[in-house]
Design a protein around this motif. Structure first.
Motif, mmCIF file in Angstrom:
data_model
loop_
_atom_site.group_PDB
_atom_site.id
_atom_site.type_symbol
_atom_site.label_atom_id
_atom_site.label_comp_id
_atom_site.label_asym_id
_atom_site.label_seq_id
_atom_site.Cartn_x
_atom_site.Cartn_y
_atom_site.Cartn_z
ATOM 1 N N GLU A 133 -46.188 9.400 -27.116
ATOM 2 C CA GLU A 133 -46.979 8.476 -26.295
ATOM 3 C C GLU A 133 -46.613 8.617 -24.814
ATOM 4 O OE1 GLU A 133 -46.577 4.527 -27.858
ATOM 5 O OE2 GLU A 133 -47.052 5.169 -29.885
ATOM 6 N N LYS A 134 -46.467 9.862 -24.361
ATOM 7 C CA LYS A 134 -46.128 10.233 -22.975
ATOM 8 C C LYS A 134 -44.741 9.759 -22.550
ATOM 9 C CE LYS A 134 -50.937 10.432 -21.591
ATOM 10 N NZ LYS A 134 -51.944 9.996 -20.658
ATOM 11 N N MET A 135 -43.867 9.475 -23.505
ATOM 12 C CA MET A 135 -42.482 9.087 -23.206
ATOM 13 C C MET A 135 -41.552 10.219 -23.620
ATOM 14 S SD MET A 135 -42.275 5.118 -24.320
ATOM 15 C CE MET A 135 -43.602 4.993 -25.489
ATOM 16 N N SER A 136 -40.514 10.434 -22.815
ATOM 17 C CA SER A 136 -39.558 11.498 -23.136
ATOM 18 C C SER A 136 -38.188 10.945 -23.497
ATOM 19 C CB SER A 136 -39.437 12.468 -21.965
ATOM 20 O OG SER A 136 -38.980 11.781 -20.815
ATOM 21 N N GLN A 137 -38.008 9.614 -23.404
ATOM 22 C CA GLN A 137 -36.740 8.976 -23.746
ATOM 23 C C GLN A 137 -36.989 7.705 -24.546
ATOM 24 O OE1 GLN A 137 -34.967 8.388 -19.853
ATOM 25 N NE2 GLN A 137 -33.572 10.101 -20.254
ATOM 26 N N GLY A 138 -35.954 7.301 -25.301
ATOM 27 C CA GLY A 138 -36.033 6.074 -26.073
ATOM 28 C C GLY A 138 -34.639 5.556 -26.389
ATOM 29 N N TYR A 139 -34.548 4.278 -26.718
ATOM 30 C CA TYR A 139 -33.283 3.657 -27.107
ATOM 31 C C TYR A 139 -33.145 3.731 -28.626
ATOM 32 C CZ TYR A 139 -32.561 1.869 -22.426
ATOM 33 O OH TYR A 139 -32.341 1.776 -21.075
ATOM 34 N N TYR A 140 -32.030 4.271 -29.084
ATOM 35 C CA TYR A 140 -31.797 4.479 -30.507
ATOM 36 C C TYR A 140 -30.884 3.382 -31.056
ATOM 37 C CZ TYR A 140 -33.782 9.173 -30.580
ATOM 38 O OH TYR A 140 -34.624 10.240 -30.533
ATOM 39 N N TYR A 141 -31.261 2.854 -32.232
ATOM 40 C CA TYR A 141 -30.460 1.865 -32.955
ATOM 41 C C TYR A 141 -30.350 2.304 -34.409
ATOM 42 C CZ TYR A 141 -31.296 -1.144 -28.926
ATOM 43 O OH TYR A 141 -31.348 -1.647 -27.664
ATOM 44 N N PHE A 142 -29.143 2.199 -34.962
ATOM 45 C CA PHE A 142 -28.886 2.585 -36.351
ATOM 46 C C PHE A 142 -28.349 1.374 -37.104
ATOM 47 C CE2 PHE A 142 -28.187 6.272 -33.628
ATOM 48 C CZ PHE A 142 -29.082 7.178 -34.172
ATOM 49 N N PHE A 143 -29.008 0.999 -38.201
ATOM 50 C CA PHE A 143 -28.606 -0.133 -39.027
ATOM 51 C C PHE A 143 -28.123 0.396 -40.371
ATOM 52 C CE2 PHE A 143 -31.799 -1.634 -36.143
ATOM 53 C CZ PHE A 143 -31.431 -2.923 -35.813
ATOM 54 N N THR A 144 -27.005 -0.143 -40.865
ATOM 55 C CA THR A 144 -26.536 0.141 -42.215
ATOM 56 C C THR A 144 -26.785 -1.111 -43.041
ATOM 57 O OG1 THR A 144 -24.834 1.588 -41.312
ATOM 58 C CG2 THR A 144 -24.587 0.920 -43.604
ATOM 59 N N ILE A 145 -27.522 -0.965 -44.147
ATOM 60 C CA ILE A 145 -27.999 -2.111 -44.923
ATOM 61 C C ILE A 145 -27.503 -2.006 -46.360
ATOM 62 C CG2 ILE A 145 -30.050 -3.342 -45.710
ATOM 63 C CD1 ILE A 145 -31.545 -1.874 -43.385
ATOM 64 N N ASP A 146 -27.023 -3.120 -46.907
ATOM 65 C CA ASP A 146 -26.676 -3.243 -48.324
ATOM 66 C C ASP A 146 -27.644 -4.240 -48.948
ATOM 67 O OD1 ASP A 146 -24.362 -1.592 -48.123
ATOM 68 O OD2 ASP A 146 -23.251 -3.290 -47.293
#
Length: 96
Positions: A53-66
């Protein structure tokens, strides 16, 4: 108990308050579907492999779920798909 890893990429064009609100909303979705978050890792602003969508960067989030709910991945994907600020997501089961 099943383990899942959820990765979301949030648009780099929004403010920190909005990003925090998105993370809180994702946490609410996880707990609503009987999931327990055992870890959240904020990787920060990263370059994307290709423009989205014309973006070259983003904020990454990683969730660990049980959870014992086997439908959580499907339910989370359905909710994340309609969130405009989340540009990519992936939920995978982790082998124990």
């Amino acid at each position: 108990m099943n383990k899942y890893e959820l990765t979301i990429v949030v648009s780099a064009s929004i403010e920190e308050e909005q990003r925090n609100a998105i993370v809180e909303k994702v946490q609410e979705y996880i707990t609503r579907y009987d999931g327990r978050i055992s870890g959240i890792d904020e990787a920060g602003l990263k370059d994307l492999a290709y423009p989205i969508e014309k973006m070259s960067q983003g904020y990454y989030y990683f969730f660990t779920i049980d959870t014992d709910n086997k439908e959580i991945a499907h339910d989370l994907e359905r909710k994340l798909r309609i969130m405009d600020e989340v540009i990519r997501f992936m939920c995978v089961a982790v082998e124990a």
